[in-house]
Write a protein that holds these residues in place. Structure first.
Motif, PDB file in Angstrom:
ATOM      1  N   PRO A 321      12.150   6.502   2.110  1.00 22.96           N
ATOM      2  CA  PRO A 321      12.622   5.362   1.302  1.00 22.96           C
ATOM      3  C   PRO A 321      11.554   4.856   0.338  1.00 22.96           C
ATOM      4  O   PRO A 321      10.359   4.884   0.628  1.00 22.96           O
ATOM      5  N   GLU A 322      12.035   4.385  -0.830  1.00 17.07           N
ATOM      6  CA  GLU A 322      11.168   3.758  -1.824  1.00 17.07           C
ATOM      7  C   GLU A 322      11.796   2.426  -2.205  1.00 17.07           C
ATOM      8  O   GLU A 322      13.011   2.328  -2.405  1.00 17.07           O
ATOM      9  N   PHE A 323      10.962   1.390  -2.332  1.00 15.15           N
ATOM     10  CA  PHE A 323      11.463   0.070  -2.673  1.00 15.15           C
ATOM     11  C   PHE A 323      10.334  -0.765  -3.260  1.00 15.15           C
ATOM     12  O   PHE A 323       9.161  -0.352  -3.266  1.00 15.15           O
ATOM     13  N   ASP A 324      10.703  -1.935  -3.788  1.00 12.50           N
ATOM     14  CA  ASP A 324       9.736  -2.859  -4.387  1.00 12.50           C
ATOM     15  C   ASP A 324       9.669  -4.130  -3.539  1.00 12.50           C
ATOM     16  O   ASP A 324      10.671  -4.551  -2.954  1.00 12.50           O
ATOM     17  N   ILE A 325       8.469  -4.732  -3.504  1.00 17.20           N
ATOM     18  CA  ILE A 325       8.304  -6.029  -2.858  1.00 17.20           C
ATOM     19  C   ILE A 325       7.482  -6.922  -3.781  1.00 17.20           C
ATOM     20  O   ILE A 325       6.829  -6.433  -4.716  1.00 17.20           O
ATOM     21  N   SER A 326       7.518  -8.208  -3.502  1.00 13.21           N
ATOM     22  CA  SER A 326       6.703  -9.171  -4.249  1.00 13.21           C
ATOM     23  C   SER A 326       5.585  -9.654  -3.327  1.00 13.21           C
ATOM     24  O   SER A 326       5.841 -10.129  -2.222  1.00 13.21           O
ATOM     25  N   PHE A 327       4.349  -9.523  -3.800  1.00  9.73           N
ATOM     26  CA  PHE A 327       3.180  -9.919  -3.000  1.00  9.73           C
ATOM     27  C   PHE A 327       2.202 -10.660  -3.904  1.00  9.73           C
ATOM     28  O   PHE A 327       1.746 -10.118  -4.914  1.00  9.73           O
ATOM     29  N   ASN A 328       1.896 -11.909  -3.527  1.00  4.98           N
ATOM     30  CA  ASN A 328       1.002 -12.756  -4.328  1.00  4.98           C
ATOM     31  C   ASN A 328       1.477 -12.867  -5.775  1.00  4.98           C
ATOM     32  O   ASN A 328       0.688 -12.858  -6.717  1.00  4.98           O
ATOM     33  N   GLY A 329       2.803 -12.954  -5.943  1.00  7.74           N
ATOM     34  CA  GLY A 329       3.356 -13.114  -7.282  1.00  7.74           C
ATOM     35  C   GLY A 329       3.351 -11.844  -8.106  1.00  7.74           C
ATOM     36  O   GLY A 329       3.657 -11.885  -9.304  1.00  7.74           O
ATOM     37  N   GLN A 330       3.025 -10.684  -7.514  1.00  3.26           N
ATOM     38  CA  GLN A 330       2.990  -9.422  -8.242  1.00  3.26           C
ATOM     39  C   GLN A 330       3.961  -8.432  -7.607  1.00  3.26           C
ATOM     40  O   GLN A 330       4.213  -8.455  -6.403  1.00  3.26           O
ATOM     41  N   LYS A 331       4.463  -7.541  -8.433  1.00  7.74           N
ATOM     42  CA  LYS A 331       5.380  -6.502  -7.979  1.00  7.74           C
ATOM     43  C   LYS A 331       4.592  -5.353  -7.371  1.00  7.74           C
ATOM     44  O   LYS A 331       3.609  -4.888  -7.937  1.00  7.74           O
ATOM     45  N   GLN A 332       5.035  -4.889  -6.197  1.00  7.45           N
ATOM     46  CA  GLN A 332       4.385  -3.778  -5.495  1.00  7.45           C
ATOM     47  C   GLN A 332       5.401  -2.659  -5.293  1.00  7.45           C
ATOM     48  O   GLN A 332       6.509  -2.884  -4.801  1.00  7.45           O
ATOM     49  N   PHE A 333       5.013  -1.405  -5.673  1.00  6.05           N
ATOM     50  CA  PHE A 333       5.831  -0.234  -5.405  1.00  6.05           C
ATOM     51  C   PHE A 333       5.456   0.313  -4.027  1.00  6.05           C
ATOM     52  O   PHE A 333       4.269   0.500  -3.729  1.00  6.05           O
ATOM     53  N   VAL A 334       6.458   0.592  -3.184  1.00  8.34           N
ATOM     54  CA  VAL A 334       6.220   1.046  -1.812  1.00  8.34           C
ATOM     55  C   VAL A 334       7.006   2.325  -1.559  1.00  8.34           C
ATOM     56  O   VAL A 334       8.188   2.425  -1.930  1.00  8.34           O
ATOM     57  N   GLN A 335       6.338   3.317  -0.910  1.00  6.51           N
ATOM     58  CA  GLN A 335       7.003   4.540  -0.458  1.00  6.51           C
ATOM     59  C   GLN A 335       6.623   4.792   0.994  1.00  6.51           C
ATOM     60  O   GLN A 335       5.453   4.686   1.370  1.00  6.51           O
ATOM     61  N   VAL A 336       7.600   5.116   1.846  1.00  4.32           N
ATOM     62  CA  VAL A 336       7.390   5.428   3.258  1.00  4.32           C
ATOM     63  C   VAL A 336       7.798   6.873   3.489  1.00  4.32           C
ATOM     64  O   VAL A 336       8.916   7.270   3.139  1.00  4.32           O
ATOM     65  N   LYS A 337       6.873   7.657   4.094  1.00  2.00           N
ATOM     66  CA  LYS A 337       7.134   9.082   4.303  1.00  2.00           C
ATOM     67  C   LYS A 337       6.842   9.439   5.758  1.00  2.00           C
ATOM     68  O   LYS A 337       5.729   9.248   6.235  1.00  2.00           O
ATOM     69  N   PRO A 338       7.846   9.962   6.514  1.00  2.00           N
ATOM     70  CA  PRO A 338       7.583  10.391   7.901  1.00  2.00           C
ATOM     71  C   PRO A 338       6.671  11.623   7.919  1.00  2.00           C
ATOM     72  O   PRO A 338       6.750  12.492   7.044  1.00  2.00           O
ATOM     73  N   TRP A 339       5.802  11.675   8.951  1.00  2.00           N
ATOM     74  CA  TRP A 339       4.925  12.850   9.160  1.00  2.00           C
ATOM     75  C   TRP A 339       5.028  13.255  10.625  1.00  2.00           C
ATOM     76  O   TRP A 339       4.767  12.463  11.523  1.00  2.00           O
ATOM     77  N   ARG A 340       5.430  14.513  10.877  1.00  2.00           N
ATOM     78  CA  ARG A 340       5.631  15.000  12.235  1.00  2.00           C
ATOM     79  C   ARG A 340       4.987  16.377  12.389  1.00  2.00           C
ATOM     80  O   ARG A 340       4.736  17.079  11.414  1.00  2.00           O
ATOM     81  N   ASP A 341       4.716  16.731  13.666  1.00  2.00           N
ATOM     82  CA  ASP A 341       4.369  18.110  13.982  1.00  2.00           C
ATOM     83  C   ASP A 341       5.092  18.501  15.265  1.00  2.00           C
ATOM     84  O   ASP A 341       5.715  17.670  15.933  1.00  2.00           O
ATOM     85  N   LYS A 342       5.015  19.766  15.625  1.00  2.00           N
ATOM     86  CA  LYS A 342       5.790  20.284  16.765  1.00  2.00           C
ATOM     87  C   LYS A 342       5.167  19.953  18.115  1.00  2.00           C
ATOM     88  O   LYS A 342       5.733  20.320  19.148  1.00  2.00           O
ATOM     89  N   TYR A 343       3.984  19.283  18.110  1.00  2.00           N
ATOM     90  CA  TYR A 343       3.318  18.980  19.372  1.00  2.00           C
ATOM     91  C   TYR A 343       3.502  17.518  19.796  1.00  2.00           C
ATOM     92  O   TYR A 343       2.874  17.080  20.756  1.00  2.00           O
ATOM     93  N   GLY A 344       4.329  16.771  19.049  1.00  2.00           N
ATOM     94  CA  GLY A 344       4.675  15.439  19.530  1.00  2.00           C
ATOM     95  C   GLY A 344       4.248  14.277  18.658  1.00  2.00           C
ATOM     96  O   GLY A 344       4.599  13.134  18.946  1.00  2.00           O
ATOM     97  N   LEU A 345       3.459  14.506  17.584  1.00  2.00           N
ATOM     98  CA  LEU A 345       3.060  13.396  16.720  1.00  2.00           C
ATOM     99  C   LEU A 345       4.214  13.018  15.801  1.00  2.00           C
ATOM    100  O   LEU A 345       4.880  13.889  15.217  1.00  2.00           O
ATOM    101  N   ASP A 346       4.458  11.734  15.647  1.00  2.00           N
ATOM    102  CA  ASP A 346       5.535  11.234  14.789  1.00  2.00           C
ATOM    103  C   ASP A 346       5.051   9.947  14.136  1.00  2.00           C
ATOM    104  O   ASP A 346       5.157   8.866  14.716  1.00  2.00           O
TER     105      ASP A 346
END
Length: 750
Positions: A321-346
């Motif tokens: 997901p990508e979205f915008d937020i307002s922080f200290n009166g300024q616009k912030q661009f945000v991106q969240v990216k999942p990272w996984r491996d086959k040994y259990g890290l998520d």
């Protein structure tokens, strides 16, 4: 040529009428260009932000793939080595060296080793601040040990032992339950304090990746069970990888000047952050990781709150997901990216970029446009003002110079004006200032010479007064100690004569008494039936008790006279205070004499317990010194030590006295107490004359000053004081073994 004020005003007004419309046209044109440039630049911000965020996410993704692959590969290698019997699981020492080589080759490993089902362990790693690599061993009874090693991995010294039961640890149980290679849960820990050698030196290794400035660190373990050929569980092997460097990598990774990157688990706990706030903290003696909802970093909290609002739980985030937020009166661009491996890290990788980082150039162009408009306006205004200033400036300079002279600044000079009358006035003014400056310089020089003479005279008088006070105090103290020595010597002499008479006759009395008792026994043997008068007298005097107790009384009297002779000997030894010649003396004899005189203060008092004296004497030769003055130094230091111990209630009071020979040239006497110690300010002034911390009437402040002069000036030695508040104070006395040689060296140096 000068202008009339009215004409000057008209000229300035005309120039302004011509300049202002031109400046306004330029201002409007530049403003329109800046506005359209701003709108076009704003459209490109979103596209550029997405590109930079994607680039930063890809860099972090690649870094995690590479960094976290190492412990997986090493764990697989170790499982194969155990299966192929390249590792002897019963030989913990050889196995420890094997893992030591692995940990040495890869700097980010905090531990490598194995744990058997019987609780035995072997491994190596880094968890002690200041030590690069340690060997670890657990013999299976819950007793773990850390060993220092040489550069080949051989044990050199046992560093510490402690209780540790690995079979109940989550990493062990999770690995056994999974039955395959998995990641354990992330662990936060506190770096163990720096270890010390027997000599008190820290075991420092400057290349230790656990930086000595860090307090806490986090690790994740790649663990795998291993089995025998019948698939019976033998144990678990694992590699611990420090995750602290992930935050360092994220800080160096700058998508934009103010952008921020952080990594979190699905439970909200932070793994790494490019922010300035730490992700670890200590609570109830336990090291914990911050959650994104309670970390002091407001930006991370704001992003976490938005994620919670949008997805309710972090487990629900599956895409990017990508979205915008307002922080200290300024616009912030945000991106969240999942990272996984086959040994259990998520994990979740979050990248935030403020819009202001992209708008900086646009804002800079706008500011440039505004400055250009203002500059044009200023230039046009200056052209009109310059004419009026052409006449007023020389008069203004003359006025300012006159005001400066009135304030005492005589180095003033006025530049001659092109106007004739103002030029003549400027020359006359400059001549006047030159004459004033010369007169004041002569006066200032005379005043400076007088002040210098007064200061020199005052300094001489101050030094003379200080020396006089020191000399007077030293003379008074020396006279007091000399009188004390004479009195002590006289008392010792008067006591010694009758005591020697008594002590010398006790042996004869003892011999005579035994003869008389033998005679009485002989009478009783030869005349077993005494007369009634003799029998009644024997009963009245209790002859048997009298015979037995009389010998005991004589022995007690002999012991008492010997004690008196020892005290007299100590008094005579201490009475050397009035001796002025250098003599060879036994230092230990002087110490013991001083302690004997102070014995009453070392014993139990109504308001304080007894003070124990610990003697650690070395093998000292006879020392050339002024024995009386050296006894005075010992007396002053020991009295101060006893005073310092009077208020101690929480521990047993003790004074430690050590003597030794240094480099076959000097003898050292160390006197230490375990009192309250002193502050650094007091310690620095301890040898100053008339300085004391005791109440009025209990000290003059001259004892330690005189002691310092006796040791340093009379004996050519050193007297030093070391003190730690709350732990105690130690005085070190060093004097040469041979005073004549010390004096010869002093003369040759002079």
């Amino acid at each position: 040529m000068s202008l009339h004020p009215a004409k000057l005003t008209q000229l300035v007004t005309l120039r302004l009428i011509l300049v202002v419309p031109f400046v306004l046209q330029i201002f409007v044109a530049v403003g329109l260009v800046g506005y359209f440039s701003f709108k076009n630049g704003q459209k490109a911000v979103n596209d550029l932000a997405e590109q930079l965020i994607d680039k930063a996410s890809q860099q972090v993704d690649n870094r995690l793939d590479t960094y976290l692959a190492l412990p997986i590969q090493l764990t697989e290698i170790n499982v194969d080595a155990i299966a192929n019997k390249e590792l002897n699981l019963k030989d913990l020492i050889t196995s420890g060296r094997y893992f030591w080589r692995q940990a040495k080759a890869f700097r980010h490993l905090s531990y490598a080793g194995y744990t058997l089902t019987n609780g035995k362990e072997a491994g190596a790693g880094r968890w002690v601040k200041g030590v690069d690599l340690l060997l670890y061993e657990n013999l299976g009874k819950g007793k773990a040990s850390d060993y220092l090693v040489d550069d080949k991995g051989n044990r050199t010294k046992l560093l510490q032992s402690y209780d540790y039961h690995p079979l109940t640890e989550p990493w062990y149980t999770d690995s056994v339950t999974a039955g395959k290679l998995v990641w354990s849960s992330i662990k936060a820990a506190e770096i163990t304090n720096v270890a010390f050698t027997e000599t008190g030196k820290a075991l420092q290794q400057p290349d230790n990746p656990l930086d000595a400035s860090l307090e806490y660190y986090i690790t994740v373990s790649a663990v795998a069970p291993f089995y025998d050929k019948n698939h019976k569980l033998l144990g678990v092997t694992g590699i611990d990888l420090t995750l602290t460097s992930i935050s360092d990598f994220l800080r160096h990774l700058k998508a934009t000047p103010s952008g921020q990157v952080f990594i979190i688990e699905r439970n909200g706990k932070l793994v790494g952050s490019s922010g300035n706030y730490p992700i670890l903290y200590k609570l109830n003696d336990q090291v914990e990781r911050y959650s994104v909802l309670d970390i002091p970093d407001r930006l991370i909290r704001t992003v976490a709150q938005e994620l919670q609002k949008r997805f309710h739980t972090l487990q629900a985030i599956q895409n990017e997901p990508e979205f915008d937020i307002s922080f200290n009166g300024q616009k912030q661009f945000v991106q969240v990216k999942p990272w996984r491996d086959k040994y259990g890290l998520d994990w979740l990788l979050v990248v935030t970029v403020p819009e202001s980082d992209f708008m900086a150039q646009i804002n800079a162009n706008n500011r440039t446009t505004i400055l250009l408009c203002l500059g044009a306006l200023v230039v046009a205004t200056i052209l009109g003002i310059y004419t009026s200033q052409w006449i007023t400036r020389p008069i203004l300079r003359l006025s300012q110079a006159a005001e400066a002279i009135a304030n005492g600044k005589l180095d003033q000079s006025v530049k001659p004006s092109k106007v004739k009358e103002l030029g003549i006035l400027a020359h006359a003014f400059n001549y006047m200032t030159q004459q004033l400056q010369e007169s004041f310089m002569v006066l200032a020089k005379t005043n400076e010479q007088l002040e210098q003479r007064v200061e020199e005279r005052t300094a001489e008088l101050t030094n003379t007064l200080e020396e006089l006070q020191k000399t007077q105090a030293l003379m008074i103290q020396s006279e007091k100690m000399s009188s004390l020595g004479q009195m002590v010597a006289g008392v010792a002499h008067e006591i010694n004569n009758p005591v020697n008479f008594i002590h010398g006759n006790i042996s004869f009395i003892n011999e005579y008494t035994q003869c008389l008792l033998e005679l009485v026994q002989l009478y009783q043997t030869e005349y077993p039936e005494p007369t009634s008068v003799i029998a009644e007298t024997i009963v009245d005097v209790d002859l048997d008790f009298l015979s037995e107790d009389l010998l005991k009384l004589l022995a007690s009297m002999k012991l008492g006279t010997e004690r008196i002779r020892e005290i007299v000997k100590s008094l005579r030894n201490f009475s050397r205070l009035d001796e002025a010649d250098i003599k060879e003396v036994d230092i230990h004899e002087g110490i013991e004499s001083t302690l004997l005189i102070l014995q009453h203060r070392l014993q139990t008092q109504p308001d304080s317990s007894a003070i124990a004296v610990i003697r650690d004497y070395g093998n000292l030769p006879l020392v050339e010194c002024y024995p009386g003055q050296l006894n005075q130094v010992l007396m002053n230091i020991l009295v101060n030590a006893i005073d310092a111990l009077e208020d101690i209630q929480d521990r047993a009071s003790q004074i430690t006295i050590r003597t030794s020979v240094i480099d076959s040239q000097c003898v050292q006497i160390a006197i230490a107490d375990n009192g309250l110690g002193m502050t650094e300010t007091v310690r620095q002034r301890i040898f100053d004359p008339f300085f004391t911390t005791k109440p009025v009437g209990k000290g003059t402040g001259m004892g330690m000053s005189i002691a310092y002069q006796i040791i340093t000036q009379k004996h050519g030695g050193k007297l030093e004081c070391f003190s730690t508040p709350g732990k105690g104070t130690e005085f070190l006395i060093q004097i040469p073994l041979c005073q004549l040689a010390s004096l010869d060296r002093s003369v040759s140096l002079n």
